[in-house]
Design an enzyme around this catalytic site. Structure first.
Site, PDB file in Angstrom:
ATOM      1  N   SER A 217       9.199  18.729 -15.826  1.00  0.00           N
ATOM      2  CA  SER A 217       9.644  18.783 -17.211  1.00  0.00           C
ATOM      3  C   SER A 217       9.605  20.166 -17.836  1.00  0.00           C
ATOM      4  O   SER A 217      10.351  20.441 -18.783  1.00  0.00           O
ATOM      5  CB  SER A 217       8.804  17.825 -18.063  1.00  0.00           C
ATOM      6  OG  SER A 217       7.429  18.183 -18.026  1.00  0.00           O
ATOM      7  N   HIS A 245      12.249  12.321 -16.391  1.00  0.00           N
ATOM      8  CA  HIS A 245      13.215  13.331 -16.831  1.00  0.00           C
ATOM      9  C   HIS A 245      14.452  13.388 -15.942  1.00  0.00           C
ATOM     10  O   HIS A 245      15.334  14.221 -16.174  1.00  0.00           O
ATOM     11  CB  HIS A 245      12.558  14.710 -16.877  1.00  0.00           C
ATOM     12  CG  HIS A 245      11.662  14.916 -18.053  1.00  0.00           C
ATOM     13  ND1 HIS A 245      12.124  15.319 -19.287  1.00  0.00           N
ATOM     14  CD2 HIS A 245      10.328  14.752 -18.184  1.00  0.00           C
ATOM     15  CE1 HIS A 245      11.107  15.422 -20.129  1.00  0.00           C
ATOM     16  NE2 HIS A 245      10.007  15.070 -19.484  1.00  0.00           N
ATOM     17  N   LYS A 276      13.302   8.404 -23.120  1.00  0.00           N
ATOM     18  CA  LYS A 276      14.043   9.669 -23.004  1.00  0.00           C
ATOM     19  C   LYS A 276      15.540   9.363 -22.926  1.00  0.00           C
ATOM     20  O   LYS A 276      16.132   9.005 -23.928  1.00  0.00           O
ATOM     21  CB  LYS A 276      13.527  10.464 -21.809  1.00  0.00           C
ATOM     22  CG  LYS A 276      12.082  10.961 -22.010  1.00  0.00           C
ATOM     23  CD  LYS A 276      11.595  11.798 -20.859  1.00  0.00           C
ATOM     24  CE  LYS A 276      10.241  12.437 -21.158  1.00  0.00           C
ATOM     25  NZ  LYS A 276       9.156  11.495 -21.479  1.00  0.00           N
TER      26      LYS A 276
END
Length: 430
Positions: A217, A245, A276
């Protein structure tokens, strides 16, 4: 005489007991008060040191829905380049409508953990949708991916086993490993020679599990999963990937690093988040081999002792995966935006870490400078955050720019122009 003596002794003891209950020692309160005063001074000193080092974190307040353009309490209208809203779904009308419908039909919350009375059909449908998306056998939902990573190791591995973990894995993986008694090995970030060395050392353990982030990340680099898988095959190990991610981002259709390396369905454990790319709300998951998921349902403590996610979140998640199955338009926009932004920033002279994701690490190295740049960019209408120790290693401070499919080309240009202006003012670029 004897009975009276006994009664007198009993009454005296009872009086002493009552007196002790009614009148606690005064020194107890004084000691407690003094203890906190000392602790308060200790915390104040530590906080002052954090501020002096330029490491103090201030939270900024957003007064609008999450999106490519937002309103903040201090600064008004800005372009948002620091959210994990990779596919621009955080304020998507389709997800909002699905959530509203579930709110009307299934209520607000579950008020219980799953195995008592906290599961609806929506939760089971979402678990199936996640497994279908990643090509796995089953899925278990958590309140967050932090809980998924915190609850995956301890139920599966013991002191007879080994965990071989990438040095830059997320804090939730590190904490989850700490809760497990398995032997711990660590290899340098994405360093396959070091991984192989650690696997050799771990051969005496019963079961071996290699653990890696899919996308790291802070840097934006993708784990070399093809090489990790080959080493796992060679040294008889299992593999776990945190797709937080990378899911929705990496791979042609956004199915993560297993799609990127043609390993879909072959990895034993995947963890990830709905917070996310997948709508940006809340909720995490572990998906993978059937027996692993079955055991986690029996023994994973964050699952057993936390409420189910709200029905409206589950319904929005189901709708999101329906969108993913219908079109790749969002992934294509995201990949195009990211390629354009990175190329333009490098041409401007910025030091950009190599990336295969939607994370663009603009390296500044100095912690205070990263905060100064972030503050100046906000004055220019660009909303970013400086990252510095302990989030990243000392001397590795940066601005982490996160691209979204929702960003328009003119918004990308405005961000690049603002970076260029501030970069020249502060002698970061020529």
């Amino acid at each position: 005489m004897k009975p009276a003596t006994i009664n007198h002794e009993f009454q005296q003891k009872d009086n002493n007991r009552r007196l002790a209950v009614k009148q606690p020692p005064i020194t107890t309160k004084k000691r407690a008060s003094s203890m906190y005063q000392n602790f308060k001074i200790h915390l104040e000193n530590q906080l002052s040191e954090i501020k002096e080092a330029g490491l103090y974190k201030n939270e900024r307040v957003i007064t609008s829905p999450q999106g490519a353009a937002i309103k903040v309490a201090e600064g008004g209208d800005v372009l948002n380049f620091c959210a994990n809203n990779y596919l621009g779904l955080s304020n998507d009308k389709r997800l909002i409508e699905a959530a509203k419908k579930a709110l009307d039909e299934r209520g607000y919350g579950m008020s219980s953990v799953r195995f008592i009375c906290g599961t609806q059909d929506l939760h089971k449908k979402l678990e199936k949708a996640i497994a279908h998306f990643f090509g796995t056998e089953d899925t278990i939902l958590y309140a967050a991916c932090f809980d998924a990573n915190g609850g995956v190791f301890e139920p599966l591995l013991t002191s007879e086993d080994a965990i071989i973990s990438d040095a830059l894995n997320h804090a939730s993986i590190i904490d989850g490993v700490r809760l497990c008694k398995a032997q711990r090995y660590r290899y340098a970030n994405a360093d396959m020679a070091d991984l192989e060395e650690q696997l050799k050392k771990a051969q005496s353990q019963r079961f071996r599990l290699i653990v890696t982030d899919g996308v790291f990340s802070m840097d934006g680099n993708v784990a070399p999963l093809d090489k990790i898988y080959a080493l796992a095959e060679k040294y008889n190990a299992m593999v776990m990937v945190d797709e937080s991610h990378s899911a929705g981002v990496v791979g042609k259709t956004g199915r993560g690093v297993t799609e990127l390396y043609n390993l879909r369905g072959k990895i034993e454990i995947l963890t990830g988040t709905l917070g996310k790319a997948f709508g940006g709300a809340i909720g995490g998951f572990t998906t993978g081999k059937q027996e692993i998921i079955d055991m986690l349902r029996q023994r994973s403590r964050p699952y057993l002792f936390s409420n189910s996610i709200p029905p409206m979140v589950a319904a929005a998640g189901i709708e999101m995966f329906n969108i993913m199955d219908t079109t790749n338009e969002l992934q294509e926009s995201l990949h195009s935006n990211t390629e354009y932004f990175v190329k333009r920033m490098q041409e401007a002279g910025f030091d950009i870490k190599p990336t295969q994701s939607a994370i663009c690490a603009v390296m500044l190295y100095d912690a205070k400078l990263s905060q100064t740049v972030a503050a100046r960019l906000q004055e220019e209408g660009i909303y970013v955050t400086g990252f510095y120790y302990p989030v990243v290693p000392k001397g590795e401070a940066r601005i982490r720019v996160q691209i979204s499919a929702a960003h328009k080309k003119e918004q990308l240009d405005k961000c690049i122009d603002a970076f260029t202006k501030v970069g020249k003012e502060l002698d970061i670029i020529k």
